[in-house]
Write an enzyme that holds these catalytic residues in place. Structure first.
Site, PDB file in Angstrom:
ATOM      1  N   HIS A   1      -8.996  -3.286  -2.325  1.00 45.37           N
ATOM      2  CA  HIS A   1      -8.147  -2.481  -1.338  1.00 45.37           C
ATOM      3  C   HIS A   1      -8.602  -1.130  -1.228  1.00 45.37           C
ATOM      4  O   HIS A   1      -8.389  -0.618  -0.720  1.00 45.37           O
ATOM      5  CB  HIS A   1      -6.551  -2.860  -2.361  1.00 45.37           C
ATOM      6  CG  HIS A   1      -6.021  -1.976  -1.655  1.00 45.37           C
ATOM      7  ND1 HIS A   1      -4.254  -2.360  -0.743  1.00 45.37           N
ATOM      8  CD2 HIS A   1      -5.535  -0.700  -1.203  1.00 45.37           C
ATOM      9  CE1 HIS A   1      -3.788  -1.977  -0.546  1.00 45.37           C
ATOM     10  NE2 HIS A   1      -4.141  -0.727  -0.241  1.00 45.37           N
ATOM     11  N   GLU A   2      -8.987  -0.750  -2.315  1.00 46.11           N
ATOM     12  CA  GLU A   2      -9.577   1.061  -3.086  1.00 46.11           C
ATOM     13  C   GLU A   2     -10.615   0.799  -2.655  1.00 46.11           C
ATOM     14  O   GLU A   2     -10.809   2.379  -1.710  1.00 46.11           O
ATOM     15  CB  GLU A   2      -8.933   1.303  -4.438  1.00 46.11           C
ATOM     16  CG  GLU A   2      -7.727   1.381  -4.907  1.00 46.11           C
ATOM     17  CD  GLU A   2      -6.700   1.946  -4.107  1.00 46.11           C
ATOM     18  OE1 GLU A   2      -6.898   2.784  -3.516  1.00 46.11           O
ATOM     19  OE2 GLU A   2      -5.649   1.542  -4.360  1.00 46.11           O
TER      20      GLU A   2
ATOM     21  N   HIS B   1     -10.174   1.406   1.539  1.00 46.86           N
ATOM     22  CA  HIS B   1      -9.729   2.809   1.939  1.00 46.86           C
ATOM     23  C   HIS B   1     -10.513   3.737   1.872  1.00 46.86           C
ATOM     24  O   HIS B   1      -9.783   4.452   2.936  1.00 46.86           O
ATOM     25  CB  HIS B   1      -8.769   2.954   0.433  1.00 46.86           C
ATOM     26  CG  HIS B   1      -6.944   3.083   0.956  1.00 46.86           C
ATOM     27  ND1 HIS B   1      -6.632   3.721   1.948  1.00 46.86           N
ATOM     28  CD2 HIS B   1      -6.286   2.463  -0.202  1.00 46.86           C
ATOM     29  CE1 HIS B   1      -5.103   3.113   1.754  1.00 46.86           C
ATOM     30  NE2 HIS B   1      -5.201   2.501   0.924  1.00 46.86           N
TER      31      HIS B   1
ATOM     32  N   CYS C   1       0.610  -1.359  -0.065  1.00 47.87           N
ATOM     33  CA  CYS C   1      -0.061  -0.497  -0.432  1.00 47.87           C
ATOM     34  C   CYS C   1       1.157   1.573  -0.050  1.00 47.87           C
ATOM     35  O   CYS C   1       1.969   1.698   0.613  1.00 47.87           O
ATOM     36  CB  CYS C   1      -0.805   0.194   1.651  1.00 47.87           C
ATOM     37  SG  CYS C   1      -1.801   1.141   1.621  1.00 47.87           S
TER      38      CYS C   1
END
Length: 221
Positions: free
Chosen positions: A173-174, A177, A131
């Protein structure tokens, strides 16, 4: 189960001010690192807090920062803006064996607003992941192999798209966030490695060697 993150305390006016400060800067902004509260808060759903022109400029700025890093995704909170916006793009030339095992294919540039994902099927995949907000570290994360992403486009349209393989990993993953979740929250922490150790010992298409030596995931998902 990853606990829910608190919502951002930013008002719409504060979000716009943060965006305007980024756009007025003469250089690319730094990527916010772990420990900053913005990465541990649920970003505000996009609801016209900024103008269409500011949104497009922010998207292009995020794309430049992502390329400069370099990375395959960047979320607005990583620039200190608690807004549910992320950019994705994967055009890296990778080893064919690794690409095949990881099901990694090129991903054309995509900007997503207010994304949500849900798994399609029961298959999971476990690979090392890093990351841009945790410089110098990588760890193995078990992710859904295929997901359905529901999101809004910068033009205001609602869309659904299916992603699989490495593209699905980027999407998860995004999107995480934007909900205050970092990959280490989902990682096999015994696999946590510095970039130098990863490059020296575990830089292979799969995770078998690292799994045996570091003693994690005794039974692969």
């Amino acid at each position: 189960m990853t606990p829910a993150s608190p919502p951002t305390p930013f008002s719409a006016a504060q979000i716009q001010e943060a965006v305007q400060e980024l756009l007025a800067a003469e250089s690319l902004p730094p990527i916010v690192q772990a420990g900053h509260p913005v990465l541990r808060q649920r970003a505000a759903a996009f609801d016209a807090q900024i103008t269409a022109v500011e949104l497009e400029q922010l998207i292009q700025l995020m794309r430049r920062v992502m390329h400069e890093a370099p990375g395959v995704g960047l979320a607005a909170p990583q620039l200190g803006v608690p807004l549910q916006l992320a950019v994705l793009e994967d055009q890296f030339d990778v080893d064919p064996e690794a690409a095949a095992l990881r099901r990694r294919t090129p991903l054309d540039f995509l900007a997503i607003l207010n994304p949500r994902y849900s798994p399609l099927g029961m298959d999971n995949a476990a690979f090392f992941e890093g990351c841009l907000s945790l410089n110098g570290l990588q760890a193995v994360v078990v992710r859904h192999e295929q997901v359905l992403l529901t999101f809004e486009t910068p033009a205001g349209a609602s869309e659904e798209r299916e992603f699989s393989g490495w593209q699905a990993r980027i999407v998860q993953h995004e999107t995480d966030h934007l909900h205050g979740i970092l990959y280490v929250d989902r990682a096999e922490l015994r696999s946590l490695s510095s970039n130098a150790e990863y490059a020296a010992r575990w830089a292979e298409p799969g995770i078998g060697k690292a799994r045996a030596a570091l003693d994690f995931l005794p039974e692969l998902p």
